[in-house]
Design a protein around this motif. Structure first.
Motif, PDB file in Angstrom:
ATOM      1  N   GLU A 167      34.500  46.640  42.662  1.00 59.18           N
ATOM      2  CA  GLU A 167      35.417  45.776  42.237  1.00 59.18           C
ATOM      3  C   GLU A 167      35.328  44.313  42.857  1.00 59.18           C
ATOM      4  N   LEU A 168      35.295  43.364  41.953  1.00 63.84           N
ATOM      5  CA  LEU A 168      35.348  41.974  42.444  1.00 63.84           C
ATOM      6  C   LEU A 168      36.743  41.523  42.634  1.00 63.84           C
ATOM      7  N   VAL A 169      36.969  40.578  43.507  1.00 58.14           N
ATOM      8  CA  VAL A 169      38.377  40.061  43.756  1.00 58.14           C
ATOM      9  C   VAL A 169      37.958  38.448  44.020  1.00 58.14           C
ATOM     10  N   ALA A 170      39.201  37.839  44.206  1.00 59.91           N
ATOM     11  CA  ALA A 170      39.323  36.570  44.470  1.00 59.91           C
ATOM     12  C   ALA A 170      39.433  36.419  45.893  1.00 59.91           C
ATOM     13  N   ILE A 171      39.047  35.520  46.674  1.00 63.76           N
ATOM     14  CA  ILE A 171      39.154  35.562  48.161  1.00 63.76           C
ATOM     15  C   ILE A 171      39.583  33.856  48.402  1.00 63.76           C
ATOM     16  N   LEU A 172      40.690  34.057  49.349  1.00 64.45           N
ATOM     17  CA  LEU A 172      41.241  32.861  49.566  1.00 64.45           C
ATOM     18  C   LEU A 172      41.989  32.715  50.827  1.00 64.45           C
ATOM     19  N   PRO A 173      42.133  31.476  51.652  1.00 62.29           N
ATOM     20  CA  PRO A 173      42.807  31.542  53.049  1.00 62.29           C
ATOM     21  C   PRO A 173      43.983  32.490  53.010  1.00 62.29           C
ATOM     22  N   ARG A 174      44.287  32.751  53.996  1.00 69.91           N
ATOM     23  CA  ARG A 174      45.601  33.576  54.411  1.00 69.91           C
ATOM     24  C   ARG A 174      46.813  33.048  54.193  1.00 69.91           C
ATOM     25  N   ASP A 175      46.848  31.564  54.447  1.00 68.85           N
ATOM     26  CA  ASP A 175      47.883  30.599  54.378  1.00 68.85           C
ATOM     27  C   ASP A 175      47.968  29.976  52.970  1.00 68.85           C
ATOM     28  N   HIS A 176      47.351  30.532  52.010  1.00 71.20           N
ATOM     29  CA  HIS A 176      47.332  29.976  50.721  1.00 71.20           C
ATOM     30  C   HIS A 176      48.811  30.594  49.940  1.00 71.20           C
ATOM     31  N   PRO A 177      49.472  29.684  49.342  1.00 71.86           N
ATOM     32  CA  PRO A 177      50.894  29.850  48.785  1.00 71.86           C
ATOM     33  C   PRO A 177      50.804  31.225  48.053  1.00 71.86           C
ATOM     34  N   TRP A 178      49.907  31.624  47.292  1.00 73.43           N
ATOM     35  CA  TRP A 178      49.931  33.096  46.719  1.00 73.43           C
ATOM     36  C   TRP A 178      50.023  34.093  47.657  1.00 73.43           C
ATOM     37  N   VAL A 179      49.167  33.979  48.754  1.00 79.06           N
ATOM     38  CA  VAL A 179      49.254  35.089  49.750  1.00 79.06           C
ATOM     39  C   VAL A 179      50.598  35.207  50.629  1.00 79.06           C
ATOM     40  N   ARG A 180      51.253  33.964  50.821  1.00 76.90           N
ATOM     41  CA  ARG A 180      52.290  33.844  51.627  1.00 76.90           C
ATOM     42  C   ARG A 180      53.561  34.496  50.608  1.00 76.90           C
ATOM     43  N   GLU A 181      53.229  34.574  49.248  1.00 79.71           N
ATOM     44  CA  GLU A 181      54.345  34.878  48.192  1.00 79.71           C
ATOM     45  C   GLU A 181      54.201  36.374  48.202  1.00 79.71           C
ATOM     46  N   GLY A 182      53.181  37.207  48.741  1.00 78.25           N
ATOM     47  CA  GLY A 182      53.053  38.571  48.697  1.00 78.25           C
ATOM     48  C   GLY A 182      52.236  38.999  47.338  1.00 78.25           C
ATOM     49  N   ARG A 183      51.704  37.934  46.608  1.00 81.68           N
ATOM     50  CA  ARG A 183      51.132  38.588  45.496  1.00 81.68           C
ATOM     51  C   ARG A 183      49.901  39.693  45.492  1.00 81.68           C
ATOM     52  N   GLN A 184      49.567  40.301  44.537  1.00 86.51           N
ATOM     53  CA  GLN A 184      48.469  41.214  44.833  1.00 86.51           C
ATOM     54  C   GLN A 184      47.343  40.866  43.710  1.00 86.51           C
ATOM     55  N   TRP A 185      47.811  40.094  42.546  1.00 87.22           N
ATOM     56  CA  TRP A 185      46.743  39.742  41.654  1.00 87.22           C
ATOM     57  C   TRP A 185      47.044  38.347  41.260  1.00 87.22           C
ATOM     58  N   VAL A 186      45.981  37.814  40.519  1.00 88.31           N
ATOM     59  CA  VAL A 186      46.111  36.403  39.856  1.00 88.31           C
ATOM     60  C   VAL A 186      45.347  36.605  38.631  1.00 88.31           C
ATOM     61  N   ARG A 187      45.840  35.674  37.743  1.00 84.18           N
ATOM     62  CA  ARG A 187      45.403  35.364  36.374  1.00 84.18           C
ATOM     63  C   ARG A 187      44.199  34.211  36.363  1.00 84.18           C
ATOM     64  N   TRP A 188      43.431  34.546  35.203  1.00 87.37           N
ATOM     65  CA  TRP A 188      42.294  33.544  35.127  1.00 87.37           C
ATOM     66  C   TRP A 188      42.701  32.089  35.130  1.00 87.37           C
ATOM     67  N   GLU A 189      43.784  31.981  34.292  1.00 87.73           N
ATOM     68  CA  GLU A 189      44.271  30.631  34.153  1.00 87.73           C
ATOM     69  C   GLU A 189      44.910  29.943  35.426  1.00 87.73           C
ATOM     70  N   GLU A 190      45.503  30.752  36.158  1.00 92.43           N
ATOM     71  CA  GLU A 190      45.839  30.392  37.567  1.00 92.43           C
ATOM     72  C   GLU A 190      44.339  30.000  38.484  1.00 92.43           C
ATOM     73  N   VAL A 191      43.645  30.767  38.519  1.00 88.06           N
ATOM     74  CA  VAL A 191      42.283  30.653  39.249  1.00 88.06           C
ATOM     75  C   VAL A 191      41.926  29.420  38.847  1.00 88.06           C
ATOM     76  N   LEU A 192      41.604  29.124  37.516  1.00 85.20           N
ATOM     77  CA  LEU A 192      40.845  27.822  36.949  1.00 85.20           C
ATOM     78  C   LEU A 192      41.486  26.526  37.354  1.00 85.20           C
ATOM     79  N   ALA A 193      42.714  26.808  37.663  1.00 75.88           N
ATOM     80  CA  ALA A 193      43.576  25.611  38.034  1.00 75.88           C
ATOM     81  C   ALA A 193      43.293  24.836  39.515  1.00 75.88           C
ATOM     82  N   GLU A 194      42.663  25.910  40.351  1.00 73.70           N
ATOM     83  CA  GLU A 194      42.101  25.576  41.566  1.00 73.70           C
ATOM     84  C   GLU A 194      41.070  25.340  41.806  1.00 73.70           C
ATOM     85  N   PRO A 195      40.425  24.626  42.908  1.00 73.65           N
ATOM     86  CA  PRO A 195      39.069  24.584  43.171  1.00 73.65           C
ATOM     87  C   PRO A 195      38.319  25.641  43.280  1.00 73.65           C
ATOM     88  N   ILE A 196      37.086  25.986  42.912  1.00 74.43           N
ATOM     89  CA  ILE A 196      36.644  27.227  43.033  1.00 74.43           C
ATOM     90  C   ILE A 196      35.113  26.991  43.855  1.00 74.43           C
TER      91      ILE A 196
END
Length: 297
Positions: A167-196
């Motif tokens: 499986e391929l996953v998105a990796i991001l810093p542990r202090d990212h807002p999505w991580v602090r929210e406790g999210r387990q997944w993310v949609r492409w539209e959200e990913v593409l709104a961020e720097p990659i």
């Protein structure tokens, strides 16, 4: 007339045993069979090699001259038999493997270490890096790729098979807002709104992610590009953007990063491929390594 090794070895046995009958006993063959080989050898040489002397024989000048050659032949054949026995026991040989950096670093090293420990006499050659279109496939015993190679590009003696899925996953810093929210997944539209942070063009992970984004009817953004897994890790940890990595790779390293699943709820997967010789063309080292891979699962 061609001279055969069996005839020379027969002559050597007779000369060292000092008799046709004694030589036949050493060779465990009938005396008429030994005599026939000697006649064939003498006919090829064109002159007699020995003469009878009482119960034994006496070599002629030609026989004395031929004797060292026959001994060197026996030594060479003994060396070949020893070489063959060592290869049968995998005490020597070679195994040439080409693999992408990700596959080599996170999927192969433990298998190679186990193979090396079991067969230390086999020389290992590992090429890592992008498996580009101009890579001579036939120069390698095994190739591990992040993408399927067109069948028309394979040498006739090689075959391609799916090796494993990850499986391929998105990796991001542990202090990212999505991580602090406790999210387990993310949609492409959200990913593409961020720097990659993208891997290099030849990266199989990058190509798989690009294909998934295109399949979703979206367009990828290109802001940061790095070369290699370590550079990706450092760039994401520094906050340059979101990256993409293999779950199995993440399981084997301790990166100061978090991960989120893609394409919920099924996740985004990729297949790794193995290019290997067809069964009739596999060396003993190749067969042993493939058996080890199968046993390791």
């Amino acid at each position: 007339m061609r001279i055969h090794a069996e005839e020379l070895l027969t002559f050597l046995a007779v000369a060292e045993a000092n008799g046709v009958g004694a030589g036949a006993q050493v060779l465990k063959r009938s005396q008429p069979a030994v005599s026939e080989r000697l006649r064939t050898l003498q006919a090829a040489v064109g002159e007699p090699l020995y003469q009878r002397a009482g119960r034994g024989i006496r070599l002629t000048a030609a026989g004395e001259s031929l004797l060292p050659c026959a001994r060197r032949l026996r030594e060479s054949l003994d060396a070949v038999e020893n070489w063959s026995a060592r290869r049968h026991a995998l005490q020597e040989g070679s195994l040439r493997i080409a693999a992408s950096n990700t596959v080599a670093n996170y999927f192969l090293m433990e298998h190679l270490a186990r193979f090396r420990g079991r067969y230390p006499g086999v020389q290992l050659q590992l090429k890592t890096g992008p498996l580009t279109d101009n890579l001579p496939l036939s120069a390698w015993d095994l190739l591990f790729t992040e993408e399927q190679i067109g069948g028309g590009s394979l040498p006739q003696h090689m075959e391609q098979t799916a090796w494993r899925e990850d499986e391929l996953v998105a990796i991001l810093p542990r202090d990212h807002p999505w991580v602090r929210e406790g999210r387990q997944w993310v949609r492409w539209e959200e990913v593409l709104a961020e720097p990659i942070v993208w891997r290099e063009v030849h990266s199989g992970i990058r190509r798989r992610v690009e294909a998934a984004i295109a399949c979703a009817g979206l367009r990828a953004r290109y802001s940061v590009e790095v070369t290699g897994v370590e550079a990706l890790r450092d760039a994401v940890a520094a906050g340059l953007g979101i990256g993409f990595a293999s779950v199995e790779a993440l399981d084997k390293v301790r990166w100061p990063l978090a991960s989120l699943r893609l394409e919920p709820p099924r996740g985004l997967f990729w297949t790794l491929y193995l290019i290997r010789p067809r069964a009739d063309f596999r060396s003993r080292a190749v067969r042993a390594f493939l058996e080890l891979l199968a046993a390791d699962g």
